[in-house]
Design a protein around this motif. Structure first.
Motif, PDB file in Angstrom:
ATOM      1  N   ARG A 139      51.408  52.656 -91.680  1.00 29.34           N
ATOM      2  CA  ARG A 139      52.493  52.472 -92.663  1.00 29.34           C
ATOM      3  C   ARG A 139      53.549  53.765 -92.688  1.00 29.34           C
ATOM      4  NH1 ARG A 139      51.609  50.943 -99.109  1.00 29.34           N
ATOM      5  NH2 ARG A 139      51.510  53.220 -99.580  1.00 29.34           N
ATOM      6  N   LYS A 140      52.671  54.737 -92.589  1.00 22.46           N
ATOM      7  CA  LYS A 140      53.385  56.102 -92.659  1.00 22.46           C
ATOM      8  C   LYS A 140      54.440  56.300 -91.288  1.00 22.46           C
ATOM      9  CE  LYS A 140      49.944  58.760 -95.070  1.00 22.46           C
ATOM     10  NZ  LYS A 140      48.768  59.665 -95.051  1.00 22.46           N
ATOM     11  N   ARG A 141      53.640  55.909 -90.283  1.00 24.61           N
ATOM     12  CA  ARG A 141      54.682  55.777 -88.956  1.00 24.61           C
ATOM     13  C   ARG A 141      55.639  54.992 -88.740  1.00 24.61           C
ATOM     14  NH1 ARG A 141      48.837  55.277 -84.971  1.00 24.61           N
ATOM     15  NH2 ARG A 141      48.377  57.406 -84.965  1.00 24.61           N
ATOM     16  N   SER A 142      55.756  54.037 -89.808  1.00 19.99           N
ATOM     17  CA  SER A 142      56.868  53.302 -89.813  1.00 19.99           C
ATOM     18  C   SER A 142      58.248  53.947 -90.263  1.00 19.99           C
ATOM     19  CB  SER A 142      56.802  51.728 -90.646  1.00 19.99           C
ATOM     20  OG  SER A 142      56.703  52.271 -91.814  1.00 19.99           O
ATOM     21  N   PHE A 143      57.917  55.052 -90.992  1.00 21.19           N
ATOM     22  CA  PHE A 143      59.046  55.780 -91.277  1.00 21.19           C
ATOM     23  C   PHE A 143      59.431  56.963 -90.440  1.00 21.19           C
ATOM     24  CE2 PHE A 143      56.910  54.231 -95.350  1.00 21.19           C
ATOM     25  CZ  PHE A 143      57.955  53.885 -96.227  1.00 21.19           C
ATOM     26  N   ALA A 144      60.790  57.288 -90.756  1.00 17.46           N
ATOM     27  CA  ALA A 144      61.260  58.444 -89.793  1.00 17.46           C
ATOM     28  C   ALA A 144      60.351  59.826 -89.942  1.00 17.46           C
ATOM     29  CB  ALA A 144      62.848  58.591 -89.943  1.00 17.46           C
ATOM     30  N   GLY A 164      57.440  59.697 -90.594  1.00 19.31           N
ATOM     31  CA  GLY A 164      56.238  59.641 -90.005  1.00 19.31           C
ATOM     32  C   GLY A 164      55.996  59.555 -88.590  1.00 19.31           C
ATOM     33  N   ARG A 165      56.945  59.617 -87.670  1.00 16.88           N
ATOM     34  CA  ARG A 165      57.021  59.278 -86.322  1.00 16.88           C
ATOM     35  C   ARG A 165      56.153  60.300 -85.807  1.00 16.88           C
ATOM     36  NH1 ARG A 165      62.291  60.128 -83.677  1.00 16.88           N
ATOM     37  NH2 ARG A 165      62.704  61.490 -85.501  1.00 16.88           N
ATOM     38  N   TRP A 166      56.096  61.561 -86.176  1.00 13.76           N
ATOM     39  CA  TRP A 166      55.220  62.733 -85.404  1.00 13.76           C
ATOM     40  C   TRP A 166      53.824  62.227 -85.479  1.00 13.76           C
ATOM     41  CZ3 TRP A 166      51.867  66.289 -88.061  1.00 13.76           C
ATOM     42  CH2 TRP A 166      51.835  66.128 -89.525  1.00 13.76           C
ATOM     43  N   LEU A 167      53.297  61.234 -86.429  1.00 11.87           N
ATOM     44  CA  LEU A 167      52.003  60.856 -86.566  1.00 11.87           C
ATOM     45  C   LEU A 167      51.539  60.205 -85.492  1.00 11.87           C
ATOM     46  CD1 LEU A 167      51.706  60.408 -90.236  1.00 11.87           C
ATOM     47  CD2 LEU A 167      50.827  62.247 -89.295  1.00 11.87           C
TER      48      LEU A 167
END
Length: 209
Positions: free
Chosen positions: A95-100, A102-105
């Protein structure tokens, strides 16, 4: 750019959000939890510090990182969201990765160069990158946030072992469980020796909740 009213130490970012401060800075796209707002169901605000939760009508979490770890979570944010949604650590990471922010995750994420990020850089404590550029904050909020930043143990003077540390509910002081003769996070409010001698300490804390 103005100064943001909040800052995050490495220990807080790790315990409250499971994020490495060095990797966050290197990513070029990290956004402070306060500026993220909600990341979805079960999350009123990503930032779970006391002042931000109070501002959104939520009770402070106090120190629950040990409970989070015991439940299979490496940070307080995911533990709190899980309590409302039942989501697993893997599901919350996706879910976090779906945000700009959170891309670094992502495992294959490549940090942007200064040119590629067009000077946007990382949203750190020294930058005002919140929507609207509002840098206002009450002195109470600043004091409460500072309490999370490398507070030394009352007994030994060390600022290590944040997972075994308790903060006083009446002031910014605190200490390691073993140094203070505690088995773990106390049930309910806990006061240091100085505040415990104040007859109105408990009433003052109750008024703030």
């Amino acid at each position: 750019r103005g100064r943001m009213p909040v800052s995050f130490c490495g220990m807080c970012l790790r315990n409250r959000h499971g994020e490495d401060i060095d990797a966050a800075v290197a990513s070029g796209c990290w956004v402070c939890p306060r500026c993220r707002g909600s990341c979805g169901e079960g999350c009123v605000t990503c930032c779970n510090c006391g002042p931000c939760r109070k501002a959104n009508g939520l009770a402070p979490t106090h120190q629950v990182i040990n409970l989070a770890r015991a439940s299979g979570f490496d940070n307080v944010h995911d533990y709190l969201v899980h309590g409302s949604t039942g989501a697993t650590p893997a599901q919350l990471l996706e879910r976090k990765r779906s945000f700009a922010w959170g891309r670094w995750l992502l495992n294959d994420f490549t940090p942007a160069t200064p040119t590629e990020s067009d000077g946007a850089g990382v949203r750190e404590s020294g930058d005002d990158t919140s929507a609207g550029g509002d840098t206002s904050a009450s002195s109470d909020d600043n004091d409460a946030l500072d309490a999370f930043d490398d507070e030394p143990c009352l007994a030994c003077g060390g600022a290590d072992r944040p997972g075994d540390f308790v903060l006083c509910d009446g002031c910014p002081r605190g200490g390691h469980f073993d140094c203070l003769g505690l088995d773990g996070v106390p049930a309910g409010d806990w006061f240091c020796a100085g505040c415990a001698r104040e007859p109105n300490a408990a009433a003052a804390v109750a008024e703030k909740k």
